[in-house]
Scaffold this motif. Structure first.
Motif, PDB file in Angstrom:
ATOM      1  N   LYS A  67       0.861  -1.189   0.000  1.00  0.00           N
ATOM      2  CA  LYS A  67       0.000   0.000   0.000  1.00  0.00           C
ATOM      3  C   LYS A  67       0.891   1.230   0.000  1.00  0.00           C
ATOM      4  CE  LYS A  67      -3.853  -2.113   2.367  1.00  0.00           C
ATOM      5  NZ  LYS A  67      -4.370  -2.422   3.681  1.00  0.00           N
ATOM      6  N   ALA A  76      -3.979   6.676  -3.136  1.00  0.00           N
ATOM      7  CA  ALA A  76      -4.030   5.816  -4.322  1.00  0.00           C
ATOM      8  C   ALA A  76      -2.905   6.223  -5.271  1.00  0.00           C
ATOM      9  CB  ALA A  76      -5.376   5.978  -5.004  1.00  0.00           C
ATOM     10  N   GLN A  77      -2.329   5.246  -5.956  1.00  0.00           N
ATOM     11  CA  GLN A  77      -1.194   5.553  -6.841  1.00  0.00           C
ATOM     12  C   GLN A  77      -1.578   6.540  -7.938  1.00  0.00           C
ATOM     13  OE1 GLN A  77       0.695   1.964  -8.170  1.00  0.00           O
ATOM     14  NE2 GLN A  77       1.759   1.691  -6.241  1.00  0.00           N
ATOM     15  N   GLN A  79      -3.435   9.095  -7.690  1.00  0.00           N
ATOM     16  CA  GLN A  79      -3.529  10.473  -7.191  1.00  0.00           C
ATOM     17  C   GLN A  79      -2.177  11.016  -6.730  1.00  0.00           C
ATOM     18  OE1 GLN A  79      -6.287   9.796  -4.029  1.00  0.00           O
ATOM     19  NE2 GLN A  79      -8.075   9.912  -5.364  1.00  0.00           N
TER      20      GLN A  79
END
Lengths: 134, 140
Positions: A67, A76-77, A79
């Motif tokens: 994570k 989140a990747q 964002q």
């Protein structure tokens, strides 16, 4: 006849000082904790020659569960690039360092998009590693 | 006649205990907050929307799998990888030609990736990533 004035002692209650200091300390610790990532679980990869990071603006962690976190908060990747660009702003060239703390067993599918996001945001990556034991 | 002994009241000074506690807290906080931030800086060129394919084809390409390193299509051992890449890069004069395109398989671990990128940088290369985009194949 002169009546002598009574003198009242007015002293600051020093017994409460310790409690006040303690509460202030707790307040600042909680405030600092919001940006801290020491609670995250990850193991650094090993390398022979290491350098000390200077003037870093943000830290990105990929933990043992793959994570990602930005300054200790899950993100989140997708964002990450925009959030990092906001954090870095118009900082000078040598003051755009982003610490990258990736768990040593994380796979490329998880860490490469993060590296790409830092690069897109104009950040200078500093991989946080540990000294290799001989 | 018995003489009474004076009992001395021995109490620890309670006034200083809060100061001691405070200093102890500061000590533990400082110990906890000093995290070593040592590592390796890495400059990765900013990705472009439309890469210049003409230039890209001149750059050395490294494919990285869990067990092997492939330099310009030839599998090389971990020991010979660094000198072979150094000899390839020695022929390049422009800084742009020293960019090494690194393509990693999905299952490559970070530790292995760090080791190989370290070797590339020691050989004088600049690492750039080639990331596979997910593609949807429609089968009729």
């Amino acid at each position: 006849m002169k009546i002598p004035k009574r003198s009242f002692e007015a002293s600051v209650p020093s017994m409460a000082m310790g409690d006040i200091a303690f509460l202030l300390l707790i307040f600042f610790v909680i405030l600092a904790r919001a940006q801290d990532d020491s609670h995250l679980r990850w193991e650094p990869a090993a390398e022979e020659e290491l350098e000390q990071a200077k003037n870093y603006k943000a830290s990105v962690v990929i933990d043992v569960d793959n994570k990602s976190y930005l300054n200790g908060r899950p993100i989140a990747q997708g964002q990450l690039a925009a959030a990092l660009a906001d954090l870095l702003g118009n900082a000078e060239q040598n003051k755009r360092t982003v610490l990258l703390k990736v768990h040593k067993d994380a796979t490329a599918i998880h860490f490469e998009p993060v590296i790409e996001a830092v690069s897109k945001a104009g950040g200078e990556i500093h991989h946080v590693l540990e000294k290799r034991r001989k | 006649m018995k003489l009474r002994r004076n009992k001395l009241l021995v109490e620890p000074p309670a006034g200083a205990s809060s100061d001691i506690a405070f200093i102890l807290i500061i000590f533990f906080l400082v110990c906890a907050s000093v995290q070593p931030e040592q590592g390796r800086p890495q400059v990765i060129p900013k990705s472009e929307e439309e890469p210049d394919k003409k230039n890209q084809s001149q750059n050395p390409e490294v494919e990285l799998t869990r067990t092997a390193v492939i330099l310009n299509g030839d599998p090389v051992s971990n020991k010979t990888f660094a000198p072979r890449l150094a000899s390839v890069l020695a022929r390049k004069e422009r800084k742009a030609d020293k960019i090494v395109v690194l393509k990693s398989h999905k299952d490559v671990s970070y530790e292995r990736w760090i080791n190989v990128t370290g070797l590339i940088e020691k050989a004088g290369g600049i690492v750039t990533l080639q990331i596979e985009e997910e593609q949807v194949h429609i089968v009729n």
